[in-house]
Design a protein around this motif. Sequence first.
Motif, short mmCIF file in Angstrom:
data_model
loop_
_atom_site.label_atom_id
_atom_site.label_comp_id
_atom_site.label_asym_id
_atom_site.label_seq_id
_atom_site.Cartn_x
_atom_site.Cartn_y
_atom_site.Cartn_z
N GLN A 70 15.74 -82.37 -148.02
CA GLN A 70 15.86 -81.16 -147.20
C GLN A 70 15.01 -80.05 -147.79
O GLN A 70 14.36 -79.31 -147.05
CB GLN A 70 17.32 -80.72 -147.11
CG GLN A 70 18.16 -81.66 -146.28
CD GLN A 70 19.62 -81.27 -146.26
OE1 GLN A 70 20.04 -80.38 -147.00
NE2 GLN A 70 20.39 -81.89 -145.41
N LYS A 73 11.43 -80.70 -146.87
CA LYS A 73 11.16 -80.41 -145.47
C LYS A 73 10.99 -78.92 -145.26
O LYS A 73 10.13 -78.50 -144.49
CB LYS A 73 12.30 -80.95 -144.58
CG LYS A 73 12.31 -82.45 -144.46
CD LYS A 73 13.45 -82.91 -143.59
CE LYS A 73 13.52 -84.43 -143.54
NZ LYS A 73 14.65 -84.89 -142.72
N LYS A 74 11.81 -78.11 -145.93
CA LYS A 74 11.68 -76.67 -145.79
C LYS A 74 10.34 -76.19 -146.33
O LYS A 74 9.70 -75.33 -145.74
CB LYS A 74 12.84 -75.96 -146.52
CG LYS A 74 14.16 -76.10 -145.83
CD LYS A 74 15.26 -75.37 -146.58
CE LYS A 74 16.59 -75.55 -145.90
NZ LYS A 74 17.67 -74.86 -146.61
N LYS A 77 7.67 -77.13 -143.86
CA LYS A 77 7.75 -76.29 -142.68
C LYS A 77 7.14 -74.91 -142.96
O LYS A 77 6.40 -74.38 -142.15
CB LYS A 77 9.21 -76.14 -142.23
CG LYS A 77 9.37 -75.44 -140.90
CD LYS A 77 10.81 -75.45 -140.45
CE LYS A 77 10.95 -74.78 -139.11
NZ LYS A 77 12.32 -74.78 -138.63
N LYS A 78 7.41 -74.36 -144.13
CA LYS A 78 6.85 -73.07 -144.51
C LYS A 78 5.33 -73.17 -144.60
O LYS A 78 4.61 -72.27 -144.15
CB LYS A 78 7.43 -72.59 -145.84
CG LYS A 78 8.86 -72.12 -145.75
CD LYS A 78 9.37 -71.66 -147.11
CE LYS A 78 10.81 -71.23 -147.04
NZ LYS A 78 11.32 -70.81 -148.35
#
Length: 104
Positions: A70, A73-74, A77-78
């Motif tokens: 997770q 993924k963050k 995404k950033k």
Amino acid sequence: MEYVYGALLLHAAGQEIDEEKLKKVLTEAGVQADEARLKALVSSLKEINIEEVLKNAAAAPVAAAPAAPQAEKKEEKKKEEKKEEEEKAASEEDAMAGLSSLFG
């Protein structure tokens, strides 16, 4: 799952886990107990040291494993959002440069 919870409750209370007691716990919890499932669970638990299983389960780092993907993924995404913002800013600069060339 409620059958296992009932068995764990009996174990925590220091009671022997048998079909009659487990059925009573489930009935009191509002679960209609299935005789075949009761027999299967009770017979499989006779060969297991529940205390040892609980100790091993508490020592296993199960919760730490899902957190890492997770976080990745963050981060991704950033990075993607940042790239999109940079591309948008670059295209706006190009458009402004093209407009300024029209007016000299």
